[in-house]
Scaffold this motif. Structure first.
Motif, short mmCIF file in Angstrom:
data_model
loop_
_atom_site.label_atom_id
_atom_site.label_comp_id
_atom_site.label_asym_id
_atom_site.label_seq_id
_atom_site.Cartn_x
_atom_site.Cartn_y
_atom_site.Cartn_z
N ARG A 115 0.87 -1.19 0.00
CA ARG A 115 0.00 0.00 0.00
C ARG A 115 0.91 1.23 0.00
O ARG A 115 1.90 1.28 0.72
CB ARG A 115 -0.90 -0.03 1.24
CG ARG A 115 -1.86 1.13 1.28
CD ARG A 115 -2.83 1.02 2.44
NE ARG A 115 -3.75 -0.09 2.23
CZ ARG A 115 -4.04 -1.00 3.15
NH1 ARG A 115 -3.48 -0.95 4.33
NH2 ARG A 115 -4.89 -1.95 2.88
N GLY A 151 2.41 0.85 11.92
CA GLY A 151 2.36 0.37 13.30
C GLY A 151 1.94 -1.07 13.42
O GLY A 151 1.62 -1.55 14.51
N GLY A 152 1.94 -1.80 12.30
CA GLY A 152 1.54 -3.20 12.31
C GLY A 152 2.72 -4.14 12.51
O GLY A 152 3.84 -3.69 12.78
N ASP A 153 2.49 -5.43 12.34
CA ASP A 153 3.55 -6.43 12.49
C ASP A 153 4.72 -6.14 11.57
O ASP A 153 5.89 -6.23 11.97
CB ASP A 153 3.02 -7.83 12.15
CG ASP A 153 2.18 -8.40 13.27
OD1 ASP A 153 2.40 -8.02 14.44
OD2 ASP A 153 1.29 -9.22 12.99
N ALA A 155 5.73 -3.28 10.13
CA ALA A 155 6.52 -2.10 10.50
C ALA A 155 7.42 -2.41 11.70
O ALA A 155 8.61 -2.07 11.69
CB ALA A 155 5.59 -0.92 10.81
N GLU A 158 9.97 -5.45 10.87
CA GLU A 158 10.99 -5.02 9.92
C GLU A 158 11.82 -3.88 10.52
O GLU A 158 13.00 -3.75 10.22
CB GLU A 158 10.35 -4.59 8.60
CG GLU A 158 9.49 -5.66 7.93
CD GLU A 158 10.24 -6.96 7.65
OE1 GLU A 158 11.40 -6.91 7.23
OE2 GLU A 158 9.65 -8.03 7.87
N ARG A 175 -1.11 6.66 15.04
CA ARG A 175 -1.85 6.64 16.33
C ARG A 175 -0.83 6.58 17.47
O ARG A 175 0.37 6.63 17.24
CB ARG A 175 -2.76 5.41 16.40
CG ARG A 175 -3.90 5.45 15.42
CD ARG A 175 -4.86 4.31 15.67
NE ARG A 175 -4.24 3.01 15.43
CZ ARG A 175 -4.41 1.94 16.21
NH1 ARG A 175 -5.15 2.02 17.29
NH2 ARG A 175 -3.83 0.78 15.91
N ARG A 179 -0.39 -1.66 16.36
CA ARG A 179 -1.26 -2.78 16.01
C ARG A 179 -0.47 -4.10 16.08
O ARG A 179 -1.05 -5.17 16.14
CB ARG A 179 -1.74 -2.54 14.56
CG ARG A 179 -2.69 -3.53 13.99
CD ARG A 179 -3.03 -3.11 12.57
NE ARG A 179 -3.84 -1.90 12.54
CZ ARG A 179 -5.15 -1.88 12.73
NH1 ARG A 179 -5.81 -3.01 12.95
NH2 ARG A 179 -5.83 -0.77 12.69
N TYR A 240 5.60 0.59 5.55
CA TYR A 240 4.95 -0.68 5.90
C TYR A 240 3.54 -0.40 6.38
O TYR A 240 3.22 -0.56 7.56
CB TYR A 240 5.74 -1.42 6.98
CG TYR A 240 6.90 -2.17 6.41
CD1 TYR A 240 6.69 -3.27 5.58
CD2 TYR A 240 8.21 -1.79 6.67
CE1 TYR A 240 7.75 -3.96 5.03
CE2 TYR A 240 9.28 -2.47 6.12
CZ TYR A 240 9.04 -3.55 5.31
OH TYR A 240 10.09 -4.23 4.76
N ILE A 241 2.71 0.07 5.49
CA ILE A 241 1.35 0.40 5.91
C ILE A 241 0.34 -0.58 5.32
O ILE A 241 -0.81 -0.27 5.10
CB ILE A 241 1.00 1.87 5.53
CG1 ILE A 241 1.12 2.09 4.03
CG2 ILE A 241 1.90 2.84 6.31
CD1 ILE A 241 0.51 3.41 3.57
N GLN A 243 -0.43 -4.36 2.82
CA GLN A 243 -0.32 -4.86 1.45
C GLN A 243 -1.70 -4.92 0.84
O GLN A 243 -2.70 -5.01 1.56
CB GLN A 243 0.23 -6.30 1.47
CG GLN A 243 1.70 -6.41 1.80
CD GLN A 243 2.59 -6.17 0.60
OE1 GLN A 243 2.26 -6.56 -0.51
NE2 GLN A 243 3.70 -5.50 0.82
#
Ligand code: NAP
Length: 311
Positions: A115, A151-153, A155, A158, A175, A179, A240-241, A243
């Motif tokens: 994304r 803020g996910g796995d 991001a 990595e 935020r 996440r 890394y927002i 896919q």
């Protein structure tokens, strides 16, 4: 109207490996690809982690070698966009513009794409500081400063991976809560090289020949009417927002995760008989060249076994 034993949709590493295995098993094999062969891998300049290339290779070189190998095995290629498909029934029908092909089996290998942030500088500096793949590009940032967006796995994990190389990793998240899974969060909070910039979005990626910084906006300050914009100096930006799987034209009856990835069993069978999925478009734990090619081999062999079971 031509009938194939195996129709592969997508000519990235998963699709081309499926073609190599399918054609080598004497299946009449067709790959349908809308762009250049190679998928996302072909857009990565330097590939250092694909086995067999101690000096590394380039995405375009590897993609062309796979393409040539698939053709040498006898696979056919059709270049074009899928306009419709019917995967139910014994013969699967796929339309590419005015051309219709029939497949006794189909492998869906359309991949996914990162994304995009959609901010100025993102496309301009892609490959010159902007990256969507720490595994591919992290080593270029030895002793440098990098920003990770998300803020996910992906991001956080990595970001942790990047600390092997970078002097400093700054994770910019929109935020004030991640996440990512708790274990990854704990490791990131405990890592001295990682710092966080919360409630903040990237508005522009700045640079000259390569990235020099990001212009960011603090959303909390903006809400309070306070000055909210600032510049973070950095040598690289890893985005890394999330896919986006490439799933246009796939039927609703094809079982997918809430994010859109195709669900398979360990033989890479989907819920539709005779239809298999391979590579990044599949619900999987690692999205790398080497796992895509492995998927392609498994899916092609599963297609072969399916055809044999029908004889
Ligand atoms: P994700 O879980 O969807 O997280 C995307 C992150 O980016 C979220 O924190 C989200 O913020 C943020 N975000 C989304 N759009 C944004 C925008 N326009 N601007 C700024 N921030 C934005 O994606 P992912 O981390 O790529 O993971 C995808 C899947 O792979 C997940 O199921 C994950 O569990 C799995 N996975 C990946 C890895 C890996 O790649 N290393 C490892 C293990 C598992 P909000 O939090 O505010 O929504």
């Amino acid at each position: 109207m031509e009938t194939y034993d195996l129709v592969i949709i997508g000519g990235g590493p998963a699709g081309m490996t499926a073609a190599i295995y399918g054609a080598r098993a004497a299946l009449k094999t067709l790959i349908i690809e809308r762009g250049m062969p190679g998928g996302q891998a072909a857009t990565t300049f330097e590939i250092a982690n694909y086995p067999g290339f101690p000096q590394g290779t380039t995405g375009p070189d590897l993609a062309m070698a796979m393409f040539e190998q698939a053709q040498n095995m006898g696979a056919e290629f059709l270049n074009g966009e899928i306009t419709a498909m019917d995967l139910q029934g014994e013969l699967k029908k796929i339309e590419v513009g005015s051309t219709t092909v029939l497949g006794k089996t189909v492998i869906l290998a359309t991949g996914s794409e990162p994304r995009k942030l959609g901010v100025p500088g993102e496309n301009k500096f892609r490959g010159r500081g902007v990256s969507y793949c720490a595994t591919c590009d992290g080593a270029f940032f030895k002793d440098k400063d990098v920003v990770v967006v998300g803020g996910g796995d992906a991001a956080v994990e990595e970001g942790l991976y990047l600390t092997r190389f970078a002097r400093k990793v700054t994770i910019v998240h929109r935020r004030d809560k991640l996440r990512a899974n708790a274990a990854a969060q704990r490791r990131a909070f405990a890592n001295e090289k990682i710092s966080f910039v919360w409630n903040t979005v990237v508005e522009e990626i700045l640079g000259d020949i390569s990235v020099t910084g990001v212009r960011v906006k603090n959303l909390e300050k903006e809400a309070k009417g306070e000055p909210s914009e600032s510049v973070l100096n950095t040598d690289g930006v890893f985005i890394y927002i999330g896919q986006i799987p490439n799933v246009e034209f796939f039927p609703d009856s094809l079982k997918r995760t809430p994010e859109g990835y195709i669900e398979t069993d360990e033989h890479l069978r989907t819920n539709i008989p005779g239809v298999f999925a391979a590579g990044d478009v599949r619900d999987t734990v690692l999205r790398q060249l080497v796992t895509a090619t492995a998927d392609g081999a498994i899916a092609a062999m599963s297609a072969l076994h399916y055809l044999e079971s029908k004889e």
